[in-house]
Write a protein that holds these residues in place. Sequence first.
Motif, PDB file in Angstrom:
ATOM      1  N   ALA A  46      -0.370  -0.610  12.315  1.00 56.56           N
ATOM      2  CA  ALA A  46      -0.405  -2.070  12.228  1.00 56.56           C
ATOM      3  C   ALA A  46      -0.686  -2.505  10.806  1.00 56.56           C
ATOM      4  CB  ALA A  46      -1.474  -2.629  13.167  1.00 56.56           C
ATOM      5  N   ALA A  47      -0.090  -3.631  10.444  1.00 61.79           N
ATOM      6  CA  ALA A  47      -0.384  -4.283   9.173  1.00 61.79           C
ATOM      7  C   ALA A  47      -1.037  -5.609   9.482  1.00 61.79           C
ATOM      8  CB  ALA A  47       0.889  -4.486   8.363  1.00 61.79           C
ATOM      9  N   ASP A  48      -2.216  -5.822   8.934  1.00 58.94           N
ATOM     10  CA  ASP A  48      -2.972  -7.046   9.189  1.00 58.94           C
ATOM     11  C   ASP A  48      -3.013  -7.867   7.910  1.00 58.94           C
ATOM     12  OD1 ASP A  48      -4.379  -8.839  10.651  1.00 58.94           O
ATOM     13  OD2 ASP A  48      -6.015  -7.496  11.194  1.00 58.94           O
ATOM     14  N   PHE A  49      -2.366  -9.032   7.948  1.00 54.14           N
ATOM     15  CA  PHE A  49      -2.315  -9.904   6.784  1.00 54.14           C
ATOM     16  C   PHE A  49      -3.328 -11.033   6.946  1.00 54.14           C
ATOM     17  CE2 PHE A  49       1.815  -7.935   7.275  1.00 54.14           C
ATOM     18  CZ  PHE A  49       2.136  -7.516   5.995  1.00 54.14           C
ATOM     19  N   GLY A  50      -3.645 -11.695   5.860  1.00 58.12           N
ATOM     20  CA  GLY A  50      -4.634 -12.767   5.919  1.00 58.12           C
ATOM     21  C   GLY A  50      -4.128 -13.997   6.641  1.00 58.12           C
ATOM     22  N   SER A  51      -3.089 -14.643   6.106  1.00 61.62           N
ATOM     23  CA  SER A  51      -2.554 -15.852   6.705  1.00 61.62           C
ATOM     24  C   SER A  51      -1.211 -15.631   7.376  1.00 61.62           C
ATOM     25  CB  SER A  51      -2.429 -16.948   5.638  1.00 61.62           C
ATOM     26  OG  SER A  51      -1.513 -16.550   4.643  1.00 61.62           O
ATOM     27  N   LEU A  52      -0.710 -14.417   7.339  1.00 59.82           N
ATOM     28  CA  LEU A  52       0.624 -14.131   7.861  1.00 59.82           C
ATOM     29  C   LEU A  52       0.605 -13.296   9.136  1.00 59.82           C
ATOM     30  CD1 LEU A  52       2.444 -13.375   4.469  1.00 59.82           C
ATOM     31  CD2 LEU A  52       2.411 -15.511   5.767  1.00 59.82           C
ATOM     32  N   GLY A  53      -0.555 -13.196   9.749  1.00 64.54           N
ATOM     33  CA  GLY A  53      -0.625 -12.557  11.065  1.00 64.54           C
ATOM     34  C   GLY A  53      -0.685 -11.050  11.023  1.00 64.54           C
ATOM     35  N   ARG A  54      -0.418 -10.461  12.158  1.00 69.05           N
ATOM     36  CA  ARG A  54      -0.526  -9.014  12.369  1.00 69.05           C
ATOM     37  C   ARG A  54       0.799  -8.474  12.877  1.00 69.05           C
ATOM     38  NH1 ARG A  54      -4.709  -5.349  13.274  1.00 69.05           N
ATOM     39  NH2 ARG A  54      -4.345  -3.760  14.876  1.00 69.05           N
ATOM     40  N   VAL A  55       1.221  -7.374  12.302  1.00 66.17           N
ATOM     41  CA  VAL A  55       2.501  -6.747  12.679  1.00 66.17           C
ATOM     42  C   VAL A  55       2.206  -5.334  13.158  1.00 66.17           C
ATOM     43  CG1 VAL A  55       4.862  -6.276  11.963  1.00 66.17           C
ATOM     44  CG2 VAL A  55       3.548  -8.058  10.791  1.00 66.17           C
ATOM     45  N   VAL A  56       2.708  -5.006  14.347  1.00 70.48           N
ATOM     46  CA  VAL A  56       2.415  -3.710  14.958  1.00 70.48           C
ATOM     47  C   VAL A  56       3.691  -2.941  15.194  1.00 70.48           C
ATOM     48  CG1 VAL A  56       1.370  -2.533  16.939  1.00 70.48           C
ATOM     49  CG2 VAL A  56       0.379  -4.666  16.091  1.00 70.48           C
ATOM     50  N   VAL A  57       3.671  -1.638  14.855  1.00 74.83           N
ATOM     51  CA  VAL A  57       4.779  -0.739  15.143  1.00 74.83           C
ATOM     52  C   VAL A  57       4.221   0.466  15.856  1.00 74.83           C
ATOM     53  CG1 VAL A  57       6.595   0.700  14.174  1.00 74.83           C
ATOM     54  CG2 VAL A  57       6.098  -1.504  13.130  1.00 74.83           C
ATOM     55  N   GLY A  58       4.753   0.769  17.022  1.00 72.85           N
ATOM     56  CA  GLY A  58       4.329   1.940  17.769  1.00 72.85           C
ATOM     57  C   GLY A  58       5.470   2.919  17.902  1.00 72.85           C
ATOM     58  N   ALA A  59       5.116   4.170  18.204  1.00 72.12           N
ATOM     59  CA  ALA A  59       6.146   5.192  18.389  1.00 72.12           C
ATOM     60  C   ALA A  59       5.798   6.057  19.591  1.00 72.12           C
ATOM     61  CB  ALA A  59       6.270   6.058  17.151  1.00 72.12           C
TER      62      ALA A  59
ATOM     63  N   THR B 185       0.852  -1.194   0.000  1.00 69.38           N
ATOM     64  CA  THR B 185       0.000   0.000   0.000  1.00 69.38           C
ATOM     65  C   THR B 185       0.885   1.240   0.000  1.00 69.38           C
ATOM     66  OG1 THR B 185      -0.068   0.315   2.407  1.00 69.38           O
ATOM     67  CG2 THR B 185      -1.640  -1.261   1.455  1.00 69.38           C
ATOM     68  N   ASP B 186       0.264   2.402  -0.035  1.00 69.94           N
ATOM     69  CA  ASP B 186       1.021   3.617   0.191  1.00 69.94           C
ATOM     70  C   ASP B 186       1.518   3.637   1.636  1.00 69.94           C
ATOM     71  OD1 ASP B 186       1.123   4.913  -2.230  1.00 69.94           O
ATOM     72  OD2 ASP B 186      -0.770   5.961  -1.957  1.00 69.94           O
ATOM     73  N   ALA B 187       2.591   4.364   1.870  1.00 69.15           N
ATOM     74  CA  ALA B 187       3.147   4.487   3.215  1.00 69.15           C
ATOM     75  C   ALA B 187       2.468   5.629   3.970  1.00 69.15           C
ATOM     76  CB  ALA B 187       4.643   4.736   3.142  1.00 69.15           C
ATOM     77  N   VAL B 188       2.383   5.481   5.286  1.00 69.35           N
ATOM     78  CA  VAL B 188       1.806   6.528   6.139  1.00 69.35           C
ATOM     79  C   VAL B 188       2.873   7.004   7.119  1.00 69.35           C
ATOM     80  CG1 VAL B 188      -0.534   5.632   5.957  1.00 69.35           C
ATOM     81  CG2 VAL B 188       0.930   4.856   7.825  1.00 69.35           C
ATOM     82  N   PRO B 189       2.818   8.263   7.549  1.00 67.79           N
ATOM     83  CA  PRO B 189       3.814   8.773   8.497  1.00 67.79           C
ATOM     84  C   PRO B 189       3.734   8.038   9.835  1.00 67.79           C
ATOM     85  CG  PRO B 189       2.629  10.576   7.442  1.00 67.79           C
ATOM     86  CD  PRO B 189       1.898   9.320   7.082  1.00 67.79           C
ATOM     87  N   LEU B 190       4.896   7.805  10.425  1.00 66.30           N
ATOM     88  CA  LEU B 190       4.971   7.247  11.777  1.00 66.30           C
ATOM     89  C   LEU B 190       5.276   8.398  12.719  1.00 66.30           C
ATOM     90  CD1 LEU B 190       4.950   4.722  13.584  1.00 66.30           C
ATOM     91  CD2 LEU B 190       7.421   4.551  13.219  1.00 66.30           C
ATOM     92  N   GLN B 191       4.322   8.681  13.619  1.00 63.39           N
ATOM     93  CA  GLN B 191       4.437   9.855  14.481  1.00 63.39           C
ATOM     94  C   GLN B 191       4.392   9.448  15.948  1.00 63.39           C
ATOM     95  OE1 GLN B 191       0.976  11.868  12.867  1.00 63.39           O
ATOM     96  NE2 GLN B 191       2.228  13.099  11.479  1.00 63.39           N
ATOM     97  N   LYS B 192       4.817  10.361  16.789  1.00 62.23           N
ATOM     98  CA  LYS B 192       4.851  10.113  18.230  1.00 62.23           C
ATOM     99  C   LYS B 192       3.460   9.769  18.743  1.00 62.23           C
ATOM    100  CE  LYS B 192       6.233  12.305  22.588  1.00 62.23           C
ATOM    101  NZ  LYS B 192       6.978  11.134  23.091  1.00 62.23           N
ATOM    102  N   ASP B 193       3.408   8.791  19.654  1.00 61.92           N
ATOM    103  CA  ASP B 193       2.158   8.339  20.278  1.00 61.92           C
ATOM    104  C   ASP B 193       1.165   7.772  19.267  1.00 61.92           C
ATOM    105  OD1 ASP B 193       3.099   9.182  22.810  1.00 61.92           O
ATOM    106  OD2 ASP B 193       2.414  11.224  22.421  1.00 61.92           O
ATOM    107  N   THR B 194       1.676   7.223  18.168  1.00 61.64           N
ATOM    108  CA  THR B 194       0.845   6.614  17.137  1.00 61.64           C
ATOM    109  C   THR B 194       1.202   5.142  17.005  1.00 61.64           C
ATOM    110  OG1 THR B 194       0.637   8.672  15.883  1.00 61.64           O
ATOM    111  CG2 THR B 194       0.262   6.634  14.678  1.00 61.64           C
ATOM    112  N   THR B 195       0.189   4.316  16.766  1.00 66.86           N
ATOM    113  CA  THR B 195       0.411   2.891  16.528  1.00 66.86           C
ATOM    114  C   THR B 195      -0.043   2.553  15.115  1.00 66.86           C
ATOM    115  OG1 THR B 195       0.094   2.320  18.860  1.00 66.86           O
ATOM    116  CG2 THR B 195      -0.160   0.544  17.250  1.00 66.86           C
TER     117      THR B 195
END
Length: 259
Positions: A246-259, A234-244
């Motif tokens: 996540a990428a949710d895949f179908g069979s490959l699980g969920r990946v979360v990045v927080g700042a 997909t397009d990329a979104v800014p990663l900002q302070k106090d923001t979470t």
Amino acid sequence: MTTRTIERAAAALLEREDTRVDGEPLTDEWPDLDLATAYAIQDETLRLREARGETVIGVKLGLTSRAKQRRMNVNSPLTAWLTDAMVLPVGEPAPLEQFIHPRVEPEILFVLGRDLAGPGVTAATALHAVDLVMGAVEVIDSRYRDFRFSLPDVVADNASSGAFVTGPVARSAVGIDLALEPGSLEVDGKVVDTATGAAVQGHPAQALAFAANDLGRRGHTLRAGWLVLTGGMTDAVPLQKDTTVAADFGSLGRVVVGA
């Protein structure tokens, strides 16, 4: 550009990364910068990374989606290097102080089970070299002000490499329809973009084949055990302070990045 100029450009880009200070594109000073020279700058930057203790662990692809290619007025992806310094620990917040203007995108990641060398690699051949498939989130970060760059600029800048984190699920590629594998991008729990693996060159294995062939032409081989980030779904979104994010895949699980 002479060898000395290539070395100077690589050192300048790495200094921007280390000091978190962006600058103008290289092509502002060197308008005739071509792709071959840009890759020479990228490889010189890798040499500098290795000299300070970083280890190559794989490659990444950029501009693999048709939409991003149209936006950049190009018709093929680009390749870049991954090192161990780019790995984010799972479950820990992304250190914003390490980036200039980080953005986040979901990607399908391959772990290679054997060497893969081009030219002549097809998607089918590439997929046979894959040991595991995982979901991942890449944090991209440009050393150019306002993400303003041409194709040679971004190649020289290691395809806006920043960092990445892998997901909790590792699966064999057998039995997964990666072209239909969904990936949704969420910001603070709200879905902001969705795509499938088909957004990546029609199939992520096509991106892997491109990487093997492109690197092969430059005298490099993809090695067993290496990781390959196949490009943003997909397009990329800014990663900002106090923001979470996540990428949710179908069979490959969920990946979360927080700042």
